[in-house]
Design a protein around this motif. Structure first.
Motif, mmCIF file in Angstrom:
data_model
loop_
_atom_site.group_PDB
_atom_site.id
_atom_site.type_symbol
_atom_site.label_atom_id
_atom_site.label_comp_id
_atom_site.label_asym_id
_atom_site.label_seq_id
_atom_site.Cartn_x
_atom_site.Cartn_y
_atom_site.Cartn_z
ATOM 1 N N GLU A 83 0.840 -1.185 0.000
ATOM 2 C CA GLU A 83 0.000 0.000 0.000
ATOM 3 C C GLU A 83 0.884 1.246 0.000
ATOM 4 N N SER A 84 0.580 2.193 -0.879
ATOM 5 C CA SER A 84 1.402 3.387 -1.023
ATOM 6 C C SER A 84 1.543 4.134 0.300
ATOM 7 N N ASP A 85 2.761 4.652 0.533
ATOM 8 C CA ASP A 85 3.004 5.480 1.720
ATOM 9 C C ASP A 85 3.344 6.921 1.314
ATOM 10 N N ASN A 86 2.869 7.319 0.100
ATOM 11 C CA ASN A 86 3.090 8.654 -0.484
ATOM 12 C C ASN A 86 4.467 8.816 -1.114
ATOM 13 N N HIS A 87 5.412 7.948 -0.759
ATOM 14 C CA HIS A 87 6.737 8.006 -1.369
ATOM 15 C C HIS A 87 6.948 6.850 -2.350
ATOM 16 N N LEU A 88 6.402 5.692 -2.014
ATOM 17 C CA LEU A 88 6.495 4.519 -2.874
ATOM 18 C C LEU A 88 5.109 4.193 -3.437
ATOM 19 N N PRO A 89 5.030 3.602 -4.641
ATOM 20 C CA PRO A 89 3.724 3.314 -5.237
ATOM 21 C C PRO A 89 3.044 2.111 -4.598
ATOM 22 N N SER A 90 1.719 2.067 -4.720
ATOM 23 C CA SER A 90 0.984 0.852 -4.398
ATOM 24 C C SER A 90 1.337 -0.214 -5.427
ATOM 25 N N ILE A 91 1.380 -1.487 -4.997
ATOM 26 C CA ILE A 91 1.754 -2.586 -5.885
ATOM 27 C C ILE A 91 0.766 -3.733 -5.697
ATOM 28 N N THR A 92 0.292 -4.283 -6.800
ATOM 29 C CA THR A 92 -0.585 -5.455 -6.790
ATOM 30 C C THR A 92 -0.078 -6.447 -7.828
ATOM 31 N N GLY A 93 -0.117 -7.732 -7.502
ATOM 32 C CA GLY A 93 0.271 -8.777 -8.442
ATOM 33 C C GLY A 93 -0.955 -9.480 -8.994
ATOM 34 N N THR A 109 -0.189 -19.497 -19.001
ATOM 35 C CA THR A 109 -0.124 -18.738 -17.755
ATOM 36 C C THR A 109 0.588 -17.416 -18.002
ATOM 37 N N ASP A 110 0.081 -16.367 -17.374
ATOM 38 C CA ASP A 110 0.648 -15.033 -17.507
ATOM 39 C C ASP A 110 0.766 -14.403 -16.127
ATOM 40 N N ALA A 111 1.515 -13.314 -16.037
ATOM 41 C CA ALA A 111 1.667 -12.617 -14.764
ATOM 42 C C ALA A 111 1.931 -11.140 -15.017
ATOM 43 N N VAL A 112 1.370 -10.286 -14.167
ATOM 44 C CA VAL A 112 1.520 -8.835 -14.283
ATOM 45 C C VAL A 112 1.721 -8.241 -12.899
ATOM 46 N N LEU A 113 2.571 -7.225 -12.821
ATOM 47 C CA LEU A 113 2.668 -6.379 -11.634
ATOM 48 C C LEU A 113 2.059 -5.026 -11.977
ATOM 49 N N ALA A 114 1.119 -4.567 -11.145
ATOM 50 C CA ALA A 114 0.458 -3.274 -11.344
ATOM 51 C C ALA A 114 0.938 -2.295 -10.280
ATOM 52 N N PRO A 121 -3.864 15.538 -5.659
ATOM 53 C CA PRO A 121 -5.246 15.105 -5.404
ATOM 54 C C PRO A 121 -6.056 14.828 -6.668
ATOM 55 N N LYS A 122 -5.661 15.391 -7.815
ATOM 56 C CA LYS A 122 -6.418 15.194 -9.049
ATOM 57 C C LYS A 122 -5.709 14.325 -10.085
ATOM 58 N N PHE A 123 -4.416 14.082 -9.924
ATOM 59 C CA PHE A 123 -3.646 13.317 -10.903
ATOM 60 C C PHE A 123 -3.024 12.085 -10.249
ATOM 61 N N SER A 124 -3.000 10.992 -11.013
ATOM 62 C CA SER A 124 -2.283 9.794 -10.589
ATOM 63 C C SER A 124 -1.731 9.091 -11.816
ATOM 64 N N MET A 125 -0.748 8.248 -11.597
ATOM 65 C CA MET A 125 -0.149 7.480 -12.692
ATOM 66 C C MET A 125 -0.153 6.003 -12.327
ATOM 67 N N ASP A 126 -0.555 5.179 -13.310
ATOM 68 C CA ASP A 126 -0.510 3.726 -13.169
ATOM 69 C C ASP A 126 0.431 3.168 -14.224
ATOM 70 N N TRP A 127 1.064 2.045 -13.931
ATOM 71 C CA TRP A 127 1.835 1.349 -14.940
ATOM 72 C C TRP A 127 1.858 -0.142 -14.618
ATOM 73 N N ASN A 128 1.946 -0.945 -15.668
ATOM 74 C CA ASN A 128 2.001 -2.407 -15.558
ATOM 75 C C ASN A 128 3.240 -2.917 -16.262
ATOM 76 N N ILE A 129 3.836 -3.967 -15.723
ATOM 77 C CA ILE A 129 4.829 -4.752 -16.438
ATOM 78 C C ILE A 129 4.420 -6.209 -16.305
#
Length: 221
Positions: A83-93, A109-114, A121-129
């Protein structure tokens, strides 16, 4: 993006997986139609929370323009890792088991990290590998979200597939609008880039959350 109110959070219509995981015993339906010049596809996903940080999903698609066919049946699981602590991103597998009928290798079988990082407060960024096609292909997505208010989200996304063939690059733009805390509509358009044979596409869909327990805050794609 962290929401002050309890609103539905979906994994459509963009190509990126979100970091949000449904709470235990909550069920969510996400469905939509994607149009392109040579195909019309209906995709539907059921999501169910089985634990505090774990969710199971079942997904399938039907192509109905020209030759009727069914896409792979995909069973997947999402697991919150951090869970994000404002300095590091939230991560889900996310892990996937796919069954594609009438093919030489029906199971894969496939796998992704989100990842998700709040910018303001109005902008966020998501990325997947991730990896797919039995670890023969590498995928990358990046999406910028803008939410002028809690019910409304605009996004711009780049996504790419790097496999045995030449890399395939695409972009899309879209909007998600929450009609009520449990019901969302969405629309997006996209186009392949750096190629002359890519088809533009459009997608529209609806999502509904069947609530049985309240939660205080959610993360929205």
């Amino acid at each position: 993006m962290i929401q002050a109110q309890d609103f539905i959070s979906t994994d459509r219509p963009d190509q990126s997986e979100g970091v949000f995981v449904l709470p235990r015993k909550q069920l969510q339906l996400e469905t939509g139609i994607t149009f392109s010049k040579n195909s019309l596809t209906n995709s539907t996903m059921l999501r169910y929370g089985i634990g505090k940080n774990t969710e199971l999903r079942l997904e399938n698609g039907l192509q109905t323009l020209g030759k009727f066919s069914t896409d792979a049946i995909v069973l997947s699981a999402k697991q919150k890792i951090f869970e994000s602590d404002n300095h590091l991103p939230s991560i889900t597998g996310i892990g996937y088991l796919s069954y594609t009928p009438n093919t030489e290798h029906p199971f894969s079988t496939d796998a992704v990290l989100a990842f998700q990082q709040e910018i303001s407060p109005k902008f966020s960024m998501d990325w997947n590998i991730g990896i797919k096609e039995r670890f023969q292909s590498f995928i990358w997505t990046t999406i910028l979200n803008y939410s002028p208010k809690d019910e409304l989200n605009f996004f711009a996304e780049y996504f790419a597939d790097f496999g045995n063939k030449a890399p395939h690059h695409s972009i899309d733009l879209g909007i998600m609008y929450i009609i009520n805390p449990n019901f969302q509509i969405d629309f997006a358009v996209g186009q392949s880039i750096f190629t002359t044979d890519g088809e533009p596409f459009a997608t529209a869909g609806v999502s509904y959350r069947f609530r049985n327990t309240p939660i205080r805050s959610v993360e929205k794609n």
